[in-house]
Design an enzyme around this catalytic site. Structure first.
Site, PDB file in Angstrom:
ATOM      1  N   CYS A 108       0.685  -1.306   0.246  1.00  0.00           N
ATOM      2  CA  CYS A 108       0.042   0.249  -0.586  1.00  0.00           C
ATOM      3  C   CYS A 108       0.545   1.105   0.296  1.00  0.00           C
ATOM      4  O   CYS A 108       0.410   1.924  -0.354  1.00  0.00           O
ATOM      5  CB  CYS A 108      -1.151  -0.528   1.329  1.00  0.00           C
ATOM      6  N   HIS A 162       1.065   4.877  -1.542  1.00  0.00           N
ATOM      7  CA  HIS A 162       0.420   6.390  -0.023  1.00  0.00           C
ATOM      8  C   HIS A 162       1.107   6.109   0.983  1.00  0.00           C
ATOM      9  O   HIS A 162       0.777   6.090   1.764  1.00  0.00           O
ATOM     10  CB  HIS A 162      -0.834   5.437  -0.251  1.00  0.00           C
ATOM     11  N   ARG A 218     -12.870  -1.434  -2.643  1.00  0.00           N
ATOM     12  CA  ARG A 218     -11.801  -0.263  -2.901  1.00  0.00           C
ATOM     13  C   ARG A 218     -11.089  -1.554  -2.787  1.00  0.00           C
ATOM     14  O   ARG A 218      -9.479  -1.332  -3.269  1.00  0.00           O
ATOM     15  CB  ARG A 218     -12.312   0.890  -2.108  1.00  0.00           C
ATOM     16  N   CYS A 234      -7.439  -2.077  -4.245  1.00  0.00           N
ATOM     17  CA  CYS A 234      -5.832  -2.025  -4.049  1.00  0.00           C
ATOM     18  C   CYS A 234      -5.516  -2.696  -4.142  1.00  0.00           C
ATOM     19  O   CYS A 234      -3.965  -3.097  -4.736  1.00  0.00           O
ATOM     20  CB  CYS A 234      -6.096  -0.872  -2.789  1.00  0.00           C
TER      21      CYS A 234
END
Lengths: 201, 269, 155, 104
Positions: free
Chosen positions: B178, B182, B226, B230
């Protein structure tokens, strides 16, 4: 295949800088193990980390010596083109750079992948929709020339970015078999060819 | 033989010295922000939420009961502000639950609907489509509220730690986690700006604006949906719907976002 | 169906029949008055679309305003609005040059309805978008280029 | 396939009523293909009308380039709080729907 063979070594080992307890880490691994499943080509063993992936799974980078060790190891994986030809067709290369497809569980085959280059890099004069996770590669060949060391470095970087920065965000396109040798040649041409929109306005 | 280290320095120098920062991109981003503002009025999530309201009140399942007595953490039937405080630890199930897994508990206990009917359905099909509608309805009732995650229970603290580990967990053929996308400030993929989910501000803007309607495919996506996508983009294996890893990540994101504003349902590219 | 309805209207007993149909849930009230312009919607080029709408040589006018973003992150949903300051505007149409069929939608404005509509359209690619307006028996037009770009990954 | 309700908002200010509507509809273009390569047939609203207390205030025709779940905003003179605004649509499959809202 090497990906699976390293699996046994890293399943329960903790990252070196992990501050929590070994129990918590074991619990974390167990949680990951029961939370993911194989779908299509995305097999469950994708959740098992390679040693360097594990070392790079923290909010800080590993120690310098560890980074250097990983880089040296990854450098050995790079295979330069057997025929000594580094450049393919830049027009094909552009298509590969544009396409972000491949290797997801909704893709049918693991062989037909894009490079996803624009996701992270500015590349050409005419494409305004580019990402900024990686540095701009605009006028790559024009700025750097095409001396042997630049060409070889660029090939290596595309093939396995971890050889130059252990925890690079960039995938190991060659080593992880994301792109074929021919695709890398086409990307090389896209970056270096004076007629490519990377270099020509 | 080439010295690769030397080449890197050369390449870096060339890059830093000559290539100007992409100023053109900023004007484009302004344009895109104007585009997004134009979409904010008339969010099609309202259509989904209206269906969800009907479903909430409709007797369903083997027990032919509605969800009106569902306890989302603030007492039976209270939905106002409820999703702004999720995920949370629930004593009755002994688990940390996000909105969707909590709704599954309500569907099971009140209506007799097997949670696997939700887990196994395709996205936006069957019971998952109904789940999305219910989620749209519930999160609309938290729009404008503050994110308030109760981190006192030890179970929550543990899930936070697990979620943080999952956030940085690099794996799969592309070595992504992730954090790859991010874990830094001011980055974007293509034209899409990426919130830095490690920071309160970034997490608040990311976590706080999902679930959302996605204009690119005209679909309303829950948080589970969502997160699932991802992971698809990360090229990992597929997370199981409602699994602990997805909830742990949600706890990490929501707790980091604590104090931020809920703007749900969001409207996204 | 449409033809039948028009005939019904012409006979003069239309209102009653329509009322009955509406009550039976067969048609929605008001809809029988509209008549979908197949030729205009199926025309490919701008020129053919204008012809099908009866709008030969519309004049560019500053009194027609087309609002929309300069750049759209996604062509699937592009907000556009049209206003006309021309007195007696009775029709507004939105056309997208590079779409497979140029005409996106048209709006007839009865007396008392302002010449100000907003909607959202699909665009296959960067294109000129046109607002076409009818006032009296004349047509006027405004243009704006809207860029369509890619947003996230996977494209 | 049952149709889904619209969301209609109407508010009067200074003698002008502004109507905003969201309409649940696929608006399928007929130019897309499914996973197996088969063309997904066109399915879209063709005609949409709006009335105020039964009087026509807008009549529109849509093509496939109107976005999925169409959004529409328009204004008409007159209207008072409590008056009814009704919107009706018909699609190319012959389905239709009417919803109404009171002016706020």
């Amino acid at each position: 295949m090497k990906k699976i063979s390293t699996l046994a070594f890293c399943l329960f080992a903790m990252p070196a800088a992990w501050a929590g307890s070994e129990d918590t880490y074991a619990e974390f691994k167990a949680m990951m193990d029961r939370s993911f499943k194989t779908t299509g080509i995305a097999a469950k063993h994708r959740m098992y980390q390679l040693d360097f992936q594990k070392a790079c799974s923290q909010d800080k980078q590993p120690a310098k010596a560890e980074m250097a060790r990983i880089e040296a190891e990854q450098l050995k994986t790079i295979r330069y083109p057997a025929d000594g030809k580094y450049f393919g067709n830049w027009k094909e290369g552009e298509k590969i750079a544009v396409s972000g497809r491949g290797l997801t569980w909704t893709d049918k085959t693991p062989h037909d992948n894009g490079g996803g280059c624009y996701n992270c890099h500015q590349m050409s004069h005419h494409e305004v929709s580019y990402g900024t996770i990686g540095p701009s590669l605009l006028e790559y060949g024009k700025l750097r020339g095409n001396a042997d060391d630049v060409v070889r470095y660029t090939w290596g970087k595309i093939y396995n970015a971890k050889a130059f920065n252990a925890c690079s965000n960039m995938p190991r396109n060659g080593d992880a078999e994301i792109l074929t040798e021919q695709q890398i040649k086409d990307l090389m041409a896209f970056l270096f060819d004076p007629a490519s929109p990377v270099n020509k306005k | 033989m080439v010295n690769p280290q030397k080449s890197i320095r050369l390449a870096l120098l060339a890059g830093l010295a000559v290539v100007p920062l992409a100023q053109a991109g900023d004007e484009l981003l302004d344009g895109i922000n104007a585009y997004r503002e134009a979409l904010a009025d008339g969010n099609p999530s309202e259509l989904v939420a209206a269906e969800g309201e009907e479903l909430w009140k409709m007797p369903r399942g083997p027990k032919n009961a509605s969800l009106e007595q569902c306890d989302l953490g603030l007492g039976p039937g209270v939905i106002k502000g409820a999703s702004a405080q999720l995920p949370r630890f629930f004593k009755d199930t002994g688990k940390v639950q996000d909105l969707e897994t909590r709704l599954m508990t309500c569907m099971e206990t009140l209506q007799g609907i097997d949670p696997q009917a939700v887990v196994k359905a395709g996205w936006l099909k069957g019971e998952k489509e109904k789940m999305a509608a219910l989620v749209a309805y519930v999160v609309t009732a938290s729009n404008g509220h503050k994110i308030r995650i109760d981190m006192r229970p030890p179970e929550m603290k543990k899930m936070y730690e697990m979620g943080k580990l999952a956030f940085y967990y690099r794996t799969g053929p592309m070595d992504f986690s992730c954090a790859t996308c991010h874990g830094d400030q001011g980055k974007r993929i293509r034209m899409q700006e990426l919130p830095d989910l490690r920071t309160q501000a970034g997490a608040a803007s990311g976590w706080g604006s999902w679930p959302a309607y996605r204009v690119s495919n005209g679909q309303f996506w829950t948080m589970q949906h969502r997160l699932n996508d991802c992971f698809r983009q990360q090229r990992t294996a597929e997370p199981i719907y409602g699994s602990d890893a997805t909830i742990a990540l949600s706890v990490y994101l929501a707790a980091t976002a604590n104090g931020g504003k809920v703007v749900t349902p969001g409207i996204k590219r | 169906m449409n033809k039948q309805r028009r005939n019904v209207l012409k006979t003069g007993t239309g209102a009653a029949v329509l009322g009955a149909l509406a009550a039976a849930g067969l048609i929605a009230p008001g809809i029988a008055l509209a008549d979908w312009n197949k030729a205009a919607f199926e025309a490919k080029s701008m020129a053919d679309t204008l012809k099908a709408l009866g709008a030969t040589q519309p004049a560019d006018s500053k009194d027609v305003q087309l609002t929309g973003p300069d750049i759209a992150e996604n062509g699937a949903v592009v907000p556009v609005g049209v206003t006309s300051a021309i007195a007696g505007t009775t029709m507004i149409a939105i056309l997208i040059d590079k779409n497979p069929n140029a005409l996106a939608g048209s709006f007839k404005l009865p007396e008392g309805t302002e010449a100000n509509v907003q909607t959202r359209v699909k665009m296959g690619q960067t294109s000129n978008v046109y607002a076409l307006v009818k006032a009296g028996d004349k047509f006027y037009m405004a243009t704006k280029e809207i860029k369509v770009t890619l947003g996230g990954c996977g494209g | 396939m049952a149709t889904k309700p619209m969301r209609i908002r109407a508010a009067v200010k200074d003698g002008v009523t502004e109507v905003k509507a969201l309409i649940a509809h696929e608006m399928e273009t007929g130019q897309r293909k499914d996973a197996n390569g088969a063309v997904i047939p066109a399915w879209f609203i063709t005609e949409l009308t709006a009335t105020h207390n039964g009087k026509l205030v807008l009549s529109s025709e849509f093509g496939t380039a109107i976005s999925k779940n169409p959004y529409l905003a328009f204004r008409f003179k007159g209207g008072a709080a409590g008056d009814k605004v009704a919107i009706s649509w018909k699609d190319n499959k012959g389905e239709s729907r009417t919803d109404e809202a009171a002016i706020a």
